[in-house]
Design an enzyme around this catalytic site. Sequence first.
Site, PDB file in Angstrom:
ATOM      1  N   ASP A  64     -16.365  -2.461 -18.469  1.00 47.55           N
ATOM      2  CA  ASP A  64     -17.191  -3.245 -17.508  1.00 47.55           C
ATOM      3  C   ASP A  64     -18.731  -2.811 -17.881  1.00 47.55           C
ATOM      4  O   ASP A  64     -19.081  -1.674 -17.990  1.00 47.55           O
ATOM      5  CB  ASP A  64     -16.856  -2.836 -16.208  1.00 47.55           C
ATOM      6  CG  ASP A  64     -16.049  -3.898 -15.514  1.00 47.55           C
ATOM      7  OD1 ASP A  64     -15.932  -5.122 -15.771  1.00 47.55           O
ATOM      8  OD2 ASP A  64     -15.460  -3.299 -14.495  1.00 47.55           O
TER       9      ASP A  64
ATOM     10  N   LYS B 156     -17.375  -6.479 -20.437  1.00 48.15           N
ATOM     11  CA  LYS B 156     -17.008  -7.241 -19.445  1.00 48.15           C
ATOM     12  C   LYS B 156     -18.183  -7.523 -18.541  1.00 48.15           C
ATOM     13  O   LYS B 156     -18.811  -6.609 -18.203  1.00 48.15           O
ATOM     14  CB  LYS B 156     -15.662  -7.044 -18.714  1.00 48.15           C
ATOM     15  CG  LYS B 156     -15.398  -8.095 -17.658  1.00 48.15           C
ATOM     16  CD  LYS B 156     -13.736  -8.025 -17.333  1.00 48.15           C
ATOM     17  CE  LYS B 156     -13.639  -6.955 -16.354  1.00 48.15           C
ATOM     18  NZ  LYS B 156     -14.428  -6.783 -14.944  1.00 48.15           N
TER      19      LYS B 156
ATOM     20  N   ASP C 259     -15.244  -1.181 -13.472  1.00 51.75           N
ATOM     21  CA  ASP C 259     -16.117  -0.444 -12.622  1.00 51.75           C
ATOM     22  C   ASP C 259     -15.627  -0.041 -11.355  1.00 51.75           C
ATOM     23  O   ASP C 259     -16.059   0.397 -10.315  1.00 51.75           O
ATOM     24  CB  ASP C 259     -17.651  -1.120 -12.593  1.00 51.75           C
ATOM     25  CG  ASP C 259     -17.310  -2.775 -12.207  1.00 51.75           C
ATOM     26  OD1 ASP C 259     -16.196  -3.160 -11.828  1.00 51.75           O
ATOM     27  OD2 ASP C 259     -18.450  -3.247 -12.076  1.00 51.75           O
ATOM     28  N   SER C 260     -14.275  -0.508 -11.180  1.00 49.43           N
ATOM     29  CA  SER C 260     -13.423  -0.153  -9.938  1.00 49.43           C
ATOM     30  C   SER C 260     -13.255   1.301  -9.892  1.00 49.43           C
ATOM     31  O   SER C 260     -13.050   1.811  -8.827  1.00 49.43           O
ATOM     32  CB  SER C 260     -11.969  -0.588 -10.002  1.00 49.43           C
ATOM     33  OG  SER C 260     -11.576  -0.477 -11.428  1.00 49.43           O
TER      34      SER C 260
ATOM     35  N   GLU D  54     -10.325 -13.739 -11.153  1.00 49.97           N
ATOM     36  CA  GLU D  54      -9.978 -12.728 -10.011  1.00 49.97           C
ATOM     37  C   GLU D  54      -9.807 -13.588  -8.725  1.00 49.97           C
ATOM     38  O   GLU D  54     -10.702 -14.332  -8.240  1.00 49.97           O
ATOM     39  CB  GLU D  54     -10.982 -11.552  -9.930  1.00 49.97           C
ATOM     40  CG  GLU D  54     -10.551 -10.648  -8.653  1.00 49.97           C
ATOM     41  CD  GLU D  54     -11.188  -9.588  -8.828  1.00 49.97           C
ATOM     42  OE1 GLU D  54     -11.844  -8.994  -9.816  1.00 49.97           O
ATOM     43  OE2 GLU D  54     -10.969  -8.560  -7.716  1.00 49.97           O
TER      44      GLU D  54
HETATM   45  O1  KIV Z   1     -13.005  -2.856 -12.282  1.00 48.94           O
HETATM   46  C1  KIV Z   1     -12.014  -3.572 -12.325  1.00 48.94           C
HETATM   47  O2  KIV Z   1     -10.835  -2.874 -12.189  1.00 48.94           O
HETATM   48  C2  KIV Z   1     -11.953  -4.821 -12.770  1.00 48.94           C
HETATM   49  C3  KIV Z   1     -10.750  -5.690 -12.386  1.00 48.94           C
HETATM   50  C4  KIV Z   1     -10.241  -5.811 -11.088  1.00 48.94           C
HETATM   51  C5  KIV Z   1     -10.457  -6.799 -13.123  1.00 48.94           C
HETATM   52  O3  KIV Z   1     -12.708  -5.619 -13.124  1.00 48.94           O
END
Ligand code: KIV
Length: 264
Positions: free
Chosen positions: A84, A112, A45-46, A181
């Site tokens: 995510d 996740k 979700d980044s 993290e």
């Molecule tokens: O959303 C994402 O990119 C993440 C990573 C930072 C592990 O959760």
Amino acid sequence: MEQITISTLNNWKKSKQKIAAITAYDFSFAKLFFTQGISVMLIGDSLGMTIQGHTSTLPVTVQDIEYHTKAVRNGAPNAFLLADMPFMSYGEINQALNNASKIIQSGANMVKVEGGKWLVKTIKELSDRSILVCGHIGLTPQSIHYLSGYKVQGKNTYDKNRIIDEAFILEESGIKMLVLECIPELLGKKITQNLSIPVIGIGAGKYTDGQILVMQDILGINEGKLAKFAKNFLVDSNSIQHAIQKYIKAVQTGTYPQTIHSYI
Ligand code: KIV
């Protein structure tokens, strides 16, 4: 290359073969990453920041994750994909089951979720229905307001013990992988050594079973104040392909992360 499964990743943990994972959001990069040897990709979700230009992951929707998961799956049919579950898409159990099934149907192998004890029942319900779940503890970006910013977690004894407890509870509940993290390196070491599932770190030091980085950090695209663990692998490379090969090699040989990328 053969299909990468959760058994493949468990075997790598046992044989101490480090996992070099990366975020991916589209067909072209997913294809390039897999061709260069990346077997594990996260539709993170980044993407709220890297693709959509928001200042946090909070606006990302299940539909956004479904869309990008389909694209990544098209580019990397044999990769292990984790995706995510967005902010508040798993707050209630039925909602979690519903949204996880959409994400799995879009092509993810695993979903996740961010958080600790409150997720026990949700993880059990998802696992009972054969949905693979990855936990995510330490700095959890979906709790950005609650945490008052992107800060290292687990610095004092109380928080260290809380994060260790969460890791054990989540494993007992049924997660099959864990992301840590932004925590001190030795805390990452302790958790990794005591769990039987693969533990992937981002800013969690060199002892985890693998590393994950946001692709824009590996390619030096993100600007401004970067996290300590960010490393631009493109800077000394002549192509994106070469940068990715260097990232994989650095993770597998233990030359990334170094002390400068880790928290104490
Ligand atoms: O959303 C994402 O990119 C993440 C990573 C930072 C592990 O959760």
